[in-house]
Design an enzyme around this catalytic site. Structure first.
Site, PDB file in Angstrom:
ATOM      1  CD  GLU A 318      -2.880   1.232   0.215  1.00 55.97           C
ATOM      2  OE1 GLU A 318      -2.660   1.968  -0.780  1.00 55.97           O
ATOM      3  OE2 GLU A 318      -3.888   0.534   0.334  1.00 55.97           O
ATOM      4  CG  ASP A 322      -0.972   4.799  -1.131  1.00 56.70           C
ATOM      5  OD1 ASP A 322      -1.590   4.323  -2.093  1.00 56.70           O
ATOM      6  OD2 ASP A 322      -1.337   4.641   0.053  1.00 56.70           O
ATOM      7  CB  SER A 568      -5.061   1.182  -2.956  1.00 61.68           C
ATOM      8  OG  SER A 568      -5.758   0.694  -1.841  1.00 61.68           O
ATOM      9  CG  ASP A 609     -20.226   9.629 -18.945  1.00 60.29           C
ATOM     10  OD1 ASP A 609     -20.096   9.015 -17.867  1.00 60.29           O
ATOM     11  OD2 ASP A 609     -21.317   9.773 -19.523  1.00 60.29           O
ATOM     12  N   GLY A 628     -23.527   9.634 -17.874  1.00 60.80           N
ATOM     13  CA  GLY A 628     -23.764  10.453 -16.696  1.00 60.80           C
ATOM     14  C   GLY A 628     -23.232   9.773 -15.439  1.00 60.80           C
ATOM     15  CG  ASP A 630     -21.820   5.064 -13.577  1.00 57.58           C
ATOM     16  OD1 ASP A 630     -20.929   4.586 -12.847  1.00 57.58           O
ATOM     17  OD2 ASP A 630     -21.581   5.530 -14.710  1.00 57.58           O
TER      18      ASP A 630
END
Length: 651
Positions: A318, A322, A568, A609, A628, A630
């Protein structure tokens, strides 16, 4: 005419005399937490340190305050508040302070014994057991844990009905704020859950503290190890290997060029998750050569350090992911690492927020949040004082961890969500990954409709994530390049190894800025599921807000390159893009973008989109990405030139 001090005290008490002596139950405990037993009645002469948490003022106006500085149509956009202004605005009213003090004085607690905290939110005084029992119409007892640890508590307490609206809670009372060893806690927690979440799921002791554990379920997923030499033409192979240049090509943003001292970007990690410097250097040597041997700015909270005792993907994946991408994408701007919690107890999201806001610190839940100094001294424990305040929030903060909303109680989540609101008011953008299990929760678990317990994910009620359901953060979902397609082709919702977390809250109402988008989705793309599967009331918060690529990331972990998957990865990438936008705004003499959701929903054309793919889970196909907004990819992925133009037009 002369008055004695006693006479003056009596007159003051009379001036604020309460009109009624009707007492109402303020808090009650139905049973003892697991592992605790009654020991004996406390002697009436013992002295207790009493603390009264006063109700905050103006919380009903908080959303309006935030929209005033965050909505693109507001003339005050970007005029963020100072922390002092925020503290004063939400401080308890003079009526609240006077009412509670009057009650104390009329009950025999002299004014000079009462002090108010620096954060303005607490009244404190010492009282004998006899005084406290008379004040709260209760009895205090000594309890002992199976480990031998003692604790003072009562089973319920009562305060005047005129006072009740001005008091959040009082300690010590029904709360058990003495920490016990984690091994013992895990052994007994199965016997008696403390309470239930909004979805009816039993809330376990220390659920919040396990966020950094390798088994938390919110960490990224590892794929195959790769030979870095196989990546010859980065952009040609982006559908198989995502690198920094692939992301720049996908979302049309440039390398960083400047490092304005007003700008800042923070990544939050929860011990034992930690980066390895050798991994950063291996990544930089291949993708950002001038950063070799560069380290993040360490902000150590509650003893947090980048530990190297435990290594492997489950401990380093992780943080390596990052930081490798955040640092590379905003270089030469520096990245701050908030490392939270010691190696034994760890930390919760509240513990991080405590370090940013001292006024938040006193209201932590002892059954969920860390206690420092660590009450169980030993190797790897932090024995210093808990960090309450003292740390500054960066302009953008990305967190690649998350809970199930059903892991925690609704009051706990609402309190934390309001803190994100306050930090947004101060100009910080808070981003959270939306989860990797589609409509299911961490570890792909869903909620059994009969027992309300988590199941194996093959059926059951959808399990939304928190803090993604908080309306005052930006929730980031995941996309991927369509297999075999080029980096310039439209992406799809991520369906490789992970599925973008998305759905609807069982706790938080639908915010105004999102209302039109969510209602349009229900009208034009009604889902094939009913209330037995998810909250389809059309009146609660939907997530995610936007997305970014979350598949096939090339990451250096424990000395080797591997493919990594997850939201992540998506969250720190969006955080880097917002940091670059802030850089441009600062260069133009403007401030940070702050809470971005109102601007994003008002300008959906500034995003790409996503209209294909889904987020299966709980034995269903989940929701589908459509035109749009969701509940799979939100409004879509960043289009940097359009987003930059949108935010530069604002004050």
């Amino acid at each position: 005419m002369h008055f004695s001090i006693l006479t003056l005290t009596a007159l003051l008490a009379g001036a604020f005399a309460l009109p009624s002596v009707n007492h109402v139950a303020h808090e009650k405990r139905d049973r003892l937490p697991p592992g605790w037993q009654y020991h004996e009645k406390l002697q009436s002469s013992e002295v207790l340190p009493m603390s009264i948490a006063l109700t905050q003022s103006n919380l009903d106006k908080a959303d309006d305050f935030l929209m005033e500085v965050s909505h693109p149509d507001s003339p005050n956009f970007g005029k963020h508040w100072t922390h002092e202004e925020i503290a004063n605005k939400f401080a308890p009213s003079s009526e609240t302070v006077d009412t509670v003090k009057a009650w104390l004085v009329s009950s025999g607690i002299a004014p000079e014994r009462i002090s108010r905290s620096h954060s303005l939110g607490w009244l404190r005084f010492n009282a004998t057991v006899a005084e406290a029992e008379s004040l709260l119409k209760t009895e205090y007892h000594l309890y002992k844990h199976s480990t031998g640890r003692p604790h003072v508590s009562c089973s319920s307490y009562y305060i005047p009905d005129e006072v009740a609206p001005h008091v959040d809670f009082i300690t010590p009372t029904v709360h058990f704020d003495t920490k016990i060893p984690q091994a013992v806690a895990k052994d007994v927690e199965k016997r008696a859950p403390s309470t239930t979440a909004a979805a009816g799921h039993p809330v376990k002791t220390e659920a919040a503290l396990g966020i950094g554990a390798p088994t938390s379920g919110s960490l990224p997923k590892k794929g195959a190890q790769i030979n870095i030499k196989s990546i010859i033409d980065e952009l040609k192979n982006c559908n198989q290997f995502i690198t920094p240049n692939c992301l720049r090509a996908l979302y049309l943003f440039p390398p960083g060029l400047t490092a304005n001292p007003q700008n800042s970007y923070g990544i939050v990690e929860y011990t034992p998750q930690a980066y390895l410097q050798g991994d950063l250097d291996l990544f930089f040597a291949n993708f950002s050569k001038n950063q070799v041997q560069r380290t993040p700015i360490l902000a150590s909270i509650d003893g947090g350090i980048p530990q190297t005792t435990q290594q492997g993907f489950e401990f380093n994946g992780e943080s390596d992911l990052d930081l490798e991408y955040a640092m590379t994408l905003i270089n030469p701007q520096k990245t701050t690492l908030y490392q939270v919690g010691d190696q034994v107890q760890g930390a919760s999201f509240n513990d991080f927020l405590d370090a940013l806001d001292a006024s938040y610190c006193a209201g932590d839940d002892p059954l969920q949040d860390a206690t420092y100094p660590n009450p169980n001294p030993g190797p790897g424990t932090y024995q210093g004082p808990k960090n309450c305040g003292g740390f500054s929030a960066t302009k953008v903060i990305s967190t690649s961890y998350g809970y199930n909303e059903a892991d925690l109680t609704a009051p706990y989540e609402r309190r934390q969500c309001m803190e994100y609101m306050k930090l947004g008011l101060a100009g910080t953008s808070f981003l959270f990954s939306s989860g990797d299990s589609g409509v299911a929760g961490n570890r792909r678990q869903c909620i059994d409709p009969a027992t309300k317990e988590y199941n194996d994910g093959s059926s059951g009620i959808f399990n939304p994530g928190f803090p993604s359901t908080c309306p005052y953060i930006t929730s980031i979902g995941a996309t991927q390049i369509v297999p075999g397609a080029s980096v310039t082709a439209p992406e799809q919702a991520c369906e490789t190894v992970i599925f973008s977390g998305g759905g609807f809250s069982n706790v938080f109402p639908l915010p105004d800025y999102q209302s039109a988008a969510v209602k349009s989705w229900f009208t034009n793309h009604p889902p094939p599921y009913g209330a037995d599967r998810f909250n389809n009331s059309q009146s609660t918060r939907g997530f995610p807000d936007i997305s970014a690529n979350g598949a096939n990331y090339v990451v250096a972990v424990t000395g080797q390159f591997a493919l990594v998957y997850g939201t992540s990865a998506s969250s720190p990438v969006v955080g880097a893009i917002l940091t670059l936008i802030n850089e441009a705004r600062f260069a133009a003499g403007k401030g940070s973008v702050g809470f971005v959701n109102p601007t994003l929903y008002a300008n959906p054309g500034a995003l790409n989109d996503i209209t294909t793919g889904g987020n299966q889970g709980c034995g269903t196909p989940g929701f589908e990405a459509v035109e749009g907004w969701d509940p799979v990819t939100g409004l879509g992925t960043p289009n940097f030139p359009k987003l930059l133009a949108t935010f530069l037009k604002l004050p």
